[in-house]
Every structure is written in structure tokens, then in C-alpha cells.
Design an enzyme around this catalytic site. Structure first.
Site, PDB file in Angstrom:
ATOM      1  N   ASP A  75       0.878  -1.163   0.000  1.00 51.50           N
ATOM      2  CA  ASP A  75       0.000   0.000   0.000  1.00 51.50           C
ATOM      3  C   ASP A  75       0.916   1.213   0.000  1.00 51.50           C
ATOM      4  O   ASP A  75       1.933   1.222   0.701  1.00 51.50           O
ATOM      5  CB  ASP A  75      -0.896   0.005   1.251  1.00 51.50           C
ATOM      6  CG  ASP A  75      -2.098   0.910   1.043  1.00 51.50           C
ATOM      7  OD1 ASP A  75      -2.725   0.848  -0.028  1.00 51.50           O
ATOM      8  OD2 ASP A  75      -2.418   1.703   1.960  1.00 51.50           O
ATOM      9  N   SER A  76       0.582   2.198  -0.810  1.00 47.61           N
ATOM     10  CA  SER A  76       1.500   3.330  -0.925  1.00 47.61           C
ATOM     11  C   SER A  76       0.743   4.619  -1.170  1.00 47.61           C
ATOM     12  O   SER A  76      -0.450   4.603  -1.472  1.00 47.61           O
ATOM     13  CB  SER A  76       2.478   3.080  -2.083  1.00 47.61           C
ATOM     14  OG  SER A  76       1.767   2.942  -3.291  1.00 47.61           O
ATOM     15  N   TYR A 160       1.482  10.965  -8.682  1.00 46.47           N
ATOM     16  CA  TYR A 160       1.968  12.295  -8.301  1.00 46.47           C
ATOM     17  C   TYR A 160       3.418  12.547  -8.733  1.00 46.47           C
ATOM     18  O   TYR A 160       4.003  13.560  -8.342  1.00 46.47           O
ATOM     19  CB  TYR A 160       1.849  12.468  -6.780  1.00 46.47           C
ATOM     20  CG  TYR A 160       0.421  12.358  -6.257  1.00 46.47           C
ATOM     21  CD1 TYR A 160      -0.374  13.489  -6.095  1.00 46.47           C
ATOM     22  CD2 TYR A 160      -0.144  11.124  -5.947  1.00 46.47           C
ATOM     23  CE1 TYR A 160      -1.678  13.395  -5.628  1.00 46.47           C
ATOM     24  CE2 TYR A 160      -1.452  11.009  -5.479  1.00 46.47           C
ATOM     25  CZ  TYR A 160      -2.202  12.145  -5.327  1.00 46.47           C
ATOM     26  OH  TYR A 160      -3.504  12.043  -4.857  1.00 46.47           O
TER      27      TYR A 160
HETATM   28  P1  IMP Z   1      -1.800   1.904  -4.369  1.00 40.27           P
HETATM   29  O1  IMP Z   1      -0.749   1.653  -3.336  1.00 40.27           O
HETATM   30  O2  IMP Z   1      -1.635   1.052  -5.572  1.00 40.27           O
HETATM   31  O3  IMP Z   1      -3.168   1.911  -3.765  1.00 40.27           O
HETATM   32  O4  IMP Z   1      -1.581   3.377  -4.950  1.00 40.27           O
HETATM   33  C1  IMP Z   1      -1.605   4.499  -4.165  1.00 40.27           C
HETATM   34  C2  IMP Z   1      -1.580   5.792  -4.949  1.00 40.27           C
HETATM   35  O5  IMP Z   1      -0.497   6.554  -4.422  1.00 40.27           O
HETATM   36  C3  IMP Z   1      -1.318   5.705  -6.456  1.00 40.27           C
HETATM   37  O6  IMP Z   1      -2.497   5.602  -7.175  1.00 40.27           O
HETATM   38  C4  IMP Z   1      -0.640   7.054  -6.702  1.00 40.27           C
HETATM   39  O7  IMP Z   1      -1.586   8.079  -6.812  1.00 40.27           O
HETATM   40  C5  IMP Z   1       0.145   7.275  -5.422  1.00 40.27           C
HETATM   41  N1  IMP Z   1       1.518   6.746  -5.564  1.00 40.27           N
HETATM   42  C6  IMP Z   1       2.056   5.658  -4.947  1.00 40.27           C
HETATM   43  N2  IMP Z   1       3.335   5.466  -5.326  1.00 40.27           N
HETATM   44  C7  IMP Z   1       3.602   6.430  -6.230  1.00 40.27           C
HETATM   45  C8  IMP Z   1       4.767   6.746  -7.006  1.00 40.27           C
HETATM   46  O8  IMP Z   1       5.826   6.082  -6.989  1.00 40.27           O
HETATM   47  N3  IMP Z   1       4.637   7.814  -7.811  1.00 40.27           N
HETATM   48  C9  IMP Z   1       3.521   8.567  -7.901  1.00 40.27           C
HETATM   49  N4  IMP Z   1       2.421   8.318  -7.219  1.00 40.27           N
HETATM   50  C10 IMP Z   1       2.453   7.255  -6.370  1.00 40.27           C
END
Ligand code: IMP
Length: 201
Positions: A75-76, A160
Site C-alpha cells: 500500500d502506498s 503524483y
Molecule cells: P496503491 O498503493 O496502488 O493503492 O496506490 C496508491 C496511490 O499513491 C497511487 O495511485 C498514486 O496516486 C500514489 N503513488 C504511490 N506510489 C507512487 C509513485 O511512486 N509515484 C507517484 N504516485 C504514487
């Protein structure tokens, strides 16, 4: 060998083909294989926790339960310090539906301007959770710090990236060679911690 590496076929609790490939490439040298959520028919649990670690854990545990395998989930997101850490765990859905990262970046800028913020500092965070089907879970968190810069610049990367200038650099993540970004990213840092813990001697 440990209780995680004695399982040779892992599950990756993600539907994102890019992430699955990245993780496969990473664990292959250690003699492990992995299948993604679609291939294994894993459920997609609602992300109800309040932290990156909490949500990664919830997805990994659900994946391990459903597949009977060791399951890895992540998760990020982006935390903007002047916005009390927003968009944080809501990064993907912050600007509403349909998901549009340019609208989300505009919203960040509008909120910083409305606050007359002088600190444009931010960090990307990546949490990884590795769940064993018998119950044990390990978690890791990586970050990369930087400054936000407007208007967005660059067409590489995603999310982003066009407004994020990592510490010690003059270009945004979206202007940077992806190999260079991947070497210093929040995801790389979290993966390094996992590799050290799980595969280290
Ligand atoms: P998830 O972890 O796949 O739910 O993604 C989380 C959201 O955080 C993504 O859709 C992006 O908007 C943002 N995000 C996470 N990692 C990055 C990155 O390395 N670059 C840019 N945006 C990020």
C-alpha cells in the site's frame, strides 16, 4: 531457509500487472515463483485501515487465507506535510471519480495555496506486508522525501510523480529515468528491507 521461503510459490495480492512483474523479478533469483490476485481468484478486501501498514496487512492476510500461500501485499501514497499528511492512504482516490492524477495534483496545489503554505515538503511511503497462511505477518515501510513543485513536469512515471522532486535532485520523478527513480523510491526502500529480512543470511 525460513517459514516464508520454505513456501516456493507465493501469492501477490495485487491486480496491477506492473507490480506483479516487479515482485516476480525480485523473488525469482531466490528460487521462488508468484502468481497475482487475478490468476488465483483472490478477493479484493475493502481498505478499511487508517495506515499504509494496516491496509497492506489486511490485503496480505486476506490473500494468504484465500490461497493457502505466503502472500505479499503493498500500500502506498503521498504525504504532504503542510496538509497534515494528506492525501496519504487516500492518494489513489483523493480527487474523486474517475481517478485523474492531474486533478489530484491540482487539488494539492489549491490546498497549499489556500493555506498560504511555505513548506512544500512531502514524502512517498510504501508499506509491504508478507503474510504466512499459518498466521505470522511481517511488515516493512520505506519512504523517499522531497519537495513539491508546480506546475507538474515530465511524462514518465504515474500518479503524483510530475510534482515530486526528490531530495538532492532538481528534476521531478516524472522527468527522471525510471531506472533511477526505481533505485531510490519508497518502494525500493521497502523491498530492500524485506529482502534483507527474508533472504538475508
Ligand atoms: P496503491 O498503493 O496502488 O493503492 O496506490 C496508491 C496511490 O499513491 C497511487 O495511485 C498514486 O496516486 C500514489 N503513488 C504511490 N506510489 C507512487 C509513485 O511512486 N509515484 C507517484 N504516485 C504514487
Amino acid at each position: 531457509m525460513n517459514e516464508f521461503t520454505s513456501h516456493k510459490a507465493w501469492a501477490i495480492a495485487s491486480h496491477n500487472a506492473g507490480k506483479i512483474k516487479e515482485i516476480r523479478d525480485l523473488i525469482e533469483p531466490f528460487g521462488l515463483t508468484a502468481d497475482g490476485a487475478d490468476e488465483l481468484g483472490l478477493p479484493e478486501p475493502e481498505e478499511t485501515e487508517k495506515t499504509f501498514i494496516g491496509n497492506a496487512k489486511l490485503k496480505a492476510v486476506a490473500g494468504a487465507k484465500a490461497s493457502g500461500r505466503v502472500a505479499l501485499a503493498d500500500d502506498s501514497g503521498l504525504e504532504v506535510f503542510a496538509l497534515d499528511g494528506q492525501p496519504g492512504i487516500y492518494s489513489a482516490r483523493w480527487a474523486g471519480q474517475p481517478r485523474d492524477s492531474y486533478r489530484a495534483m491540482d487539488k494539492v496545489r489549491a490546498e497549499l495555496e489556500a493555506l498560504k503554505a511555505t513548506d512544500y515538503g512531502a514524502r512517498f511511503v510504501c508499506a509491504l506486508a508478507l503474510a504466512h497462511p499459518d498466521g505470522p505477518v511481517r511488515v516493512y515501510e520505506g519512504e523517499v522525501r522531497g519537495t513539491l513543485s508546480f506546475p507538474p513536469r515530465g511524462d514518465k512515471g504515474f500518479g503524483y510523480d510530475p510534482i515530486f522532486v526528490p531530495e538532492g535532485h532538481a528534476v521531478t520523478f516524472a522527468e527522471m529515468d525510471p531506472v533511477e527513480k526505481h533505485a531510490m523510491s519508497h518502494r525500493a526502500h521497502a523491498f530492500n528491507l524485506l529482502v534483507e529480512d527474508i533472504f538475508g543470511s
